[in-house]
Design an enzyme around this catalytic site. Structure first.
Site, PDB file in Angstrom:
ATOM      1  N   HIS A  17     119.699  36.500  80.094  1.00 12.58           N
ATOM      2  CA  HIS A  17     120.288  36.006  79.607  1.00 12.58           C
ATOM      3  C   HIS A  17     120.245  35.233  77.785  1.00 12.58           C
ATOM      4  CE1 HIS A  17     121.561  35.081  83.970  1.00 12.58           C
ATOM      5  NE2 HIS A  17     122.390  36.257  83.524  1.00 12.58           N
ATOM      6  N   ARG A  90     120.486  46.426  82.080  1.00 11.41           N
ATOM      7  CA  ARG A  90     119.098  46.333  82.476  1.00 11.41           C
ATOM      8  C   ARG A  90     118.410  47.247  82.753  1.00 11.41           C
ATOM      9  NH1 ARG A  90     119.352  40.996  86.054  1.00 11.41           N
ATOM     10  NH2 ARG A  90     121.084  42.616  86.772  1.00 11.41           N
ATOM     11  N   SER A 128     118.256  36.237  87.992  1.00  8.21           N
ATOM     12  CA  SER A 128     118.809  35.223  88.918  1.00  8.21           C
ATOM     13  C   SER A 128     118.799  35.017  89.729  1.00  8.21           C
ATOM     14  CB  SER A 128     120.263  34.821  88.647  1.00  8.21           C
ATOM     15  OG  SER A 128     120.748  34.646  86.946  1.00  8.21           O
TER      16      SER A 128
HETATM   17  P1  ADP Z   1     127.343  38.644  87.523  1.00  3.53           P
HETATM   18  O1  ADP Z   1     127.423  37.824  88.285  1.00  3.53           O
HETATM   19  O2  ADP Z   1     128.474  38.552  86.280  1.00  3.53           O
HETATM   20  O3  ADP Z   1     126.682  40.334  87.125  1.00  3.53           O
HETATM   21  P2  ADP Z   1     124.590  37.380  85.814  1.00  3.53           P
HETATM   22  O4  ADP Z   1     124.434  35.961  85.602  1.00  3.53           O
HETATM   23  O5  ADP Z   1     123.871  37.549  86.974  1.00  3.53           O
HETATM   24  O6  ADP Z   1     126.622  37.519  86.021  1.00  3.53           O
HETATM   25  O7  ADP Z   1     124.922  38.092  85.022  1.00  3.53           O
HETATM   26  C1  ADP Z   1     125.561  37.965  83.362  1.00  3.53           C
HETATM   27  C2  ADP Z   1     125.683  39.419  82.538  1.00  3.53           C
HETATM   28  O8  ADP Z   1     123.448  39.336  82.193  1.00  3.53           O
HETATM   29  C3  ADP Z   1     124.968  40.186  83.021  1.00  3.53           C
HETATM   30  O9  ADP Z   1     126.313  41.456  82.279  1.00  3.53           O
HETATM   31  C4  ADP Z   1     123.967  41.186  83.625  1.00  3.53           C
HETATM   32  O10 ADP Z   1     123.409  42.498  82.945  1.00  3.53           O
HETATM   33  C5  ADP Z   1     123.151  40.330  82.417  1.00  3.53           C
HETATM   34  N1  ADP Z   1     121.944  39.673  82.993  1.00  3.53           N
HETATM   35  C6  ADP Z   1     121.115  39.083  83.325  1.00  3.53           C
HETATM   36  N2  ADP Z   1     119.551  39.169  83.484  1.00  3.53           N
HETATM   37  C7  ADP Z   1     119.427  40.079  82.283  1.00  3.53           C
HETATM   38  C8  ADP Z   1     118.425  40.430  82.076  1.00  3.53           C
HETATM   39  N3  ADP Z   1     117.341  40.031  82.429  1.00  3.53           N
HETATM   40  N4  ADP Z   1     118.177  41.379  80.728  1.00  3.53           N
HETATM   41  C9  ADP Z   1     119.243  40.771  80.319  1.00  3.53           C
HETATM   42  N5  ADP Z   1     120.717  41.422  80.600  1.00  3.53           N
HETATM   43  C10 ADP Z   1     121.051  40.909  81.266  1.00  3.53           C
END
Ligand code: ADP
Length: 168
Positions: A17, A90, A128
């Protein structure tokens, strides 16, 4: 002024993130991180905890702001007069889901676009959920999340570990 919304659960924020946040902050004048509070996923961390961690880990990026929101993401964007939403991609598995959401959002909110940033390869596997799963079993997650998040995870699972080693 160019502004973007980076919405998500951030339960908790990972280095993946943070990578997207840094790169977005270099593209836009202002980036608002929207922390979703009405989450069907029953998060491990409360909204307050998730916001607090994000505020801490983005303290050194002057044009990044953290806000909680509930309800539809496009509505929150509109309230803030933001017309670009950022999502991280991803793998192919993200693509189908994200495409569906982005396309339906276009249908209900033509004034808002979704911009995808592909993950840096070093974080392509990182989520996460994986971090929480490792922490639940007492594994050190400092290579996946900022230090203060690793500590928060340790506190969360302290005394509730399901096995493996517990290092204080
Ligand atoms: P949601 O529940 O809305 O998917 P997340 O907190 O899981 O929220 O993810 C928020 C955003 O960050 C999403 O667009 C997700 O694809 C992106 N994201 C999560 N992990 C990564 C990562 N390792 N690298 C790049 N983007 C990520």
């Amino acid at each position: 002024m160019s502004r973007a919304l980076y919405p998500g659960s951030f339960d908790p924020v990972t280095l993946g993130h943070l990578d997207i946040i840094h790169r977005s902050a270099a593209i836009f004048d202002e980036v608002v991180i929207g922390v979703l509070s009405n989450n069907a996923k029953s998060p491990l961390f409360s909204t307050e905890e998730r916001v607090k961690m994000l505020v801490e880990v983005t303290r050194d990026i002057p044009n990044v702001y953290v806000e909680r929101f509930s309800g539809l993401t496009v509505e929150f964007a509109r309230q803030r007069d933001i017309h670009v939403m950022i999502r991280g991609l991803r793998a192919v598995t993200d693509f189908e889901y994200e495409l569906q959401i982005a396309q339906s959002n276009r249908k209900v909110a033509e004034d808002i676009d979704t911009l995808f940033l592909t993950t840096s390869l070093e974080y392509a596997y990182l989520s996460s959920s994986i971090v929480k799963e490792y922490s639940r079993y007492g594994m050190d997650v400092t290579t996946f999340v900022p230090q203060l998040v690793a500590e928060a995870l340790r506190d969360k699972f302290d005394g509730k570990l399901l096995g493996g080693n517990k290092n204080g």
